[in-house]
Design a protein around this motif. Structure first.
Motif, PDB file in Angstrom:
ATOM      1  N   ASN A 158       0.811  -1.223   0.000  1.00  0.00           N
ATOM      2  CA  ASN A 158       0.000   0.000   0.000  1.00  0.00           C
ATOM      3  C   ASN A 158       0.847   1.277   0.000  1.00  0.00           C
ATOM      4  O   ASN A 158       0.325   2.376   0.175  1.00  0.00           O
ATOM      5  N   GLY A 159       2.151   1.110  -0.177  1.00  0.00           N
ATOM      6  CA  GLY A 159       3.047   2.262  -0.171  1.00  0.00           C
ATOM      7  C   GLY A 159       3.703   2.501   1.167  1.00  0.00           C
ATOM      8  O   GLY A 159       4.750   3.147   1.261  1.00  0.00           O
ATOM      9  N   GLU A 160       3.083   1.955   2.217  1.00  0.00           N
ATOM     10  CA  GLU A 160       3.638   2.086   3.571  1.00  0.00           C
ATOM     11  C   GLU A 160       4.077   0.740   4.123  1.00  0.00           C
ATOM     12  O   GLU A 160       5.054   0.637   4.860  1.00  0.00           O
ATOM     13  N   CYS A 161       3.338  -0.311   3.773  1.00  0.00           N
ATOM     14  CA  CYS A 161       3.636  -1.666   4.255  1.00  0.00           C
ATOM     15  C   CYS A 161       2.871  -2.650   3.381  1.00  0.00           C
ATOM     16  O   CYS A 161       2.145  -2.260   2.463  1.00  0.00           O
ATOM     17  N   LEU A 162       3.023  -3.941   3.687  1.00  0.00           N
ATOM     18  CA  LEU A 162       2.269  -4.969   2.982  1.00  0.00           C
ATOM     19  C   LEU A 162       0.947  -5.244   3.690  1.00  0.00           C
ATOM     20  O   LEU A 162       0.813  -5.045   4.902  1.00  0.00           O
ATOM     21  N   GLN A 163      -0.019  -5.711   2.923  1.00  0.00           N
ATOM     22  CA  GLN A 163      -1.269  -6.245   3.454  1.00  0.00           C
ATOM     23  C   GLN A 163      -1.562  -7.561   2.753  1.00  0.00           C
ATOM     24  O   GLN A 163      -1.237  -7.725   1.567  1.00  0.00           O
ATOM     25  N   ALA A 164      -2.151  -8.506   3.487  1.00  0.00           N
ATOM     26  CA  ALA A 164      -2.462  -9.818   2.926  1.00  0.00           C
ATOM     27  C   ALA A 164      -3.860  -9.807   2.336  1.00  0.00           C
ATOM     28  O   ALA A 164      -4.795  -9.264   2.931  1.00  0.00           O
ATOM     29  N   SER A 165      -3.999 -10.412   1.161  1.00  0.00           N
ATOM     30  CA  SER A 165      -5.295 -10.491   0.496  1.00  0.00           C
ATOM     31  C   SER A 165      -5.792 -11.929   0.533  1.00  0.00           C
ATOM     32  O   SER A 165      -5.108 -12.851   0.087  1.00  0.00           O
ATOM     33  N   GLY A 166      -6.983 -12.125   1.061  1.00  0.00           N
ATOM     34  CA  GLY A 166      -7.573 -13.462   1.079  1.00  0.00           C
ATOM     35  C   GLY A 166      -7.009 -14.338   2.184  1.00  0.00           C
ATOM     36  O   GLY A 166      -6.531 -13.856   3.208  1.00  0.00           O
ATOM     37  N   THR A 167      -7.041 -15.636   1.957  1.00  0.00           N
ATOM     38  CA  THR A 167      -6.643 -16.621   2.965  1.00  0.00           C
ATOM     39  C   THR A 167      -5.185 -16.455   3.371  1.00  0.00           C
ATOM     40  O   THR A 167      -4.307 -16.338   2.520  1.00  0.00           O
TER      41      THR A 167
END
Length: 583
Positions: A158-167
């Motif tokens: 997201n430009g600042e950190c990672l995010q997990a999508s889904g499972t």
């Protein structure tokens, strides 16, 4: 520490925009024939593997469909272009950002829990490190089986950190296991396109990470059973059929050690080892252009190298036995194909009976279920029913118990005197509900009313009147403990009340309660030093319970006593009138 505002804002924006864009992703899949065909093919493959798990199939299919878009800048660009007149400028900007910085699959471990929901992680394949915002990963840390293991997720930046999508997948398989898995499916794609390319082309590989033997690794006489092997270009050794089972198929051959010779004893003089090689799985495979030397635990592998006259110049590949057997079961091409890892699909024990690995997994599953639910387990009866050697079953259970004990919090000798008795210790399965809210009907009966709140305000001198009016007493207590201990707060509060109320007729040392909480939930030891935990817990109990008449104390508590939890508490009549434990 809290997540910096800029990072939290970026995370919230991505979560919101992802939700708003889901229908456009669905439309793209449905309108794109080749992509839709990939998703349908994956679903069909999963149904063949796990026909009775609709929710699991749906979750993985959704994640795969998202991955086909989020990892593909061209797909993202097409979605943006096709909807440029209908999407808001904010959503278009998000799609542009994803197009420039597409998603990827990451197999990772946690380096550090920075604060609630926020972690430093390391990609086990590339070695790259990231910051990850993930409430789901936080939730997984609250359960023993998913805490501090390996994880697989579809990541977005997201430009600042990672995010997990889904499972968010968790697994006890190691980096070498996933390396073996990926190379088994498609070594060329894995080498050229990495994990993301491999999973996009072979998404069923995710299933093999999720499907594992319940409980712990298979253990025999203290040895963790795994596949240890190396490839060598040439081998000069005569395989005597008196000791080796030989399967010669022209250009390829398999040799399995059945019994040891005097020469083997001389080369590797360890009589204890040679007395029990039934589970050693010592195998040699002659392939067309090389040889594979393999055994099922470390010492057996070293012994095999020695008797073959090979030096250990390189570390062997080490792979979980359960993973190899699952791949073999589904006819995946393994390094020693066309041969089976276990001769003729079986491994012979000393009694020359075939050991059914499926039966062994069932045995472990039944044992784990009984252990987790505090039920008796008839080892002999279960082994006989499944056709498993009783001595082997007993040895494996003993090893599992020893390993489990090694994970428990080891109470220092000086603290043993503070252990408590006389309260119902919940079984591992029952402990899950201690993570539920205090108003959960599975733990307590509560009198959650305005009268309760008003009475507490009087007893506490209206110190928290605004908070009580807003949240109510019980949610106020939950919030206060969560503020101190993050997501562990609810578990700690519930356990404190469980012990306190079950021992309500006696004065109980606060340090003793803290110790029992540490023993009941040993994962706390990963995040807190015991003395630090005692001090923080003790201060919270003193402030919220002792100074508000929820608990009674025998004397004015000195600062040092509060710090070390060396003062006693007892549930007050008021506390017992508004909450009582079930069971």
């Amino acid at each position: 520490m809290e997540i910096p505002a800029a990072i939290k804002k970026a995370c919230d924006v991505v979560s919101s925009h992802y939700g708003a864009l889901e229908e456009y992703f669905d439309d793209y899949i449905m309108d794109n024939e080749s992509t839709l065909k990939l998703v349908k093919s994956f679903i069909d493959s999963l149904i063949e593997l796990v026909s009775d798990a609709e929710a699991y199939v749906e979750a993985l299919a959704t994640q795969y469909a998202d991955a086909l878009i989020l990892t593909n800048p061209k797909a993202i660009s097409r979605i943006r272009s096709a909807n440029v007149d209908t999407l808001s400028s904010e959503l278009l900007d998000t799609l542009t950002a994803w197009e420039e910085n597409p998603g990827f699959f990451c197999f990772f471990t946690i380096q550090e829990r920075i604060c609630k929901d926020f972690f430093a992680i390391e990609d086990c394949i590339t070695g790259n490190t990231y910051k990850l915002y993930s409430p789901s990963l936080q939730d997984l840390q609250e359960k023993h089986e998913s805490r501090n293991v390996h994880y697989l997720a579809l990541m977005m930046n997201n430009g600042e950190c990672l995010q997990a999508s889904g499972t968010l997948h968790y697994t006890h398989y190691s980096s070498s296991d996933i390396d073996f898995l990926c190379n088994t499916f498609d070594a060329t794609t894995f080498s050229s396109s990495g994990l993301t390319g491999l999973l996009l082309r072979h998404p069923t590989a995710m299933y093999y990470l999720d499907l594992q033997i319940p409980g712990n690794e298979l253990v025999h006489n203290g040895h963790i059973l795994a596949v240890f092997y190396i490839s060598v270009p040439r081998l000069s050794y005569t395989f005597d059929p008196d000791y080796w089972t030989i399967d010669n198929r022209g250009k390829v051959a398999s040799y399995g050690l059945e019994r040891s010779s005097d020469a083997m004893h001389s080369a590797y003089p360890d009589e204890t080892f040679w007395n029990d090689i039934a589970m050693a799985g010592m195998r040699v495979f002659k392939m067309e252009k090389h040889w594979i030397v393999l055994a099922l635990y470390g010492q057996a592998f070293e012994a095999l190298l020695t008797i073959l006259g090979l030096s250990r110049d390189t570390e062997p590949v080490s792979v979980a036995l359960s993973l190899v057997l699952h791949l073999q079961k589904h006819a995946k091409r393994l390094p020693w194909t066309p041969f089976f890892l276990l001769p003729e699909e079986g491994m012979h024990q000393e009694s020359n009976q075939e050991m059914d690995m499926t039966a062994l997994y069932t045995f472990f599953g039944n044992y784990s279920d009984a252990y987790n639910n505090g039920k008796p387990f008839d080892l002999v009866s279960e082994a006989r029913k499944l056709g498993i050697d009783e001595d082997l079953a007993k040895d494996l259970i003993e090893q599992m118990q020893k390993k489990r004990e090694s994970r428990d919090y080891q109470v220092p000798e000086a603290e043993v005197k503070y252990r408590l008795e006389g309260w119902p210790v919940p079984s591992p399965a029952e402990r899950d509900v201690f993570d539920d809210g205090i108003l959960s009907p599975e733990l307590f009966l509560t009198l959650d009313s305005d009268e309760t709140d008003d009475a507490f305000n009087v007893l506490s001198g209206n110190q928290w009147k605004e908070e009580i009016e807003e949240m109510g007493l019980f949610f106020f207590l939950q919030d206060a403990f969560s503020e101190e201990f993050y997501d562990d707060g609810v578990t700690i509060l519930n356990t404190f009340l469980w012990i306190l109320l079950h021992l309500s007729e006696q004065k109980v040392l606060v340090r003793s309660i803290a110790l029992e909480i540490f023993c009941l939930f040993p994962f706390l030891n990963d995040f807190y030093e015991f003395e630090d935990f005692v001090e923080r817990f003790s201060e919270k109990v003193y402030k919220l319970f002792c100074r508000t008449s929820l608990c009674t104390i025998t004397h004015r508590v000195k600062r040092e006593e509060r710090k070390r939890g060396l003062y006693t508490v007892q549930a007050s009549s008021f506390l017992k009138s508004i909450i009582s434990p079930i069971g």
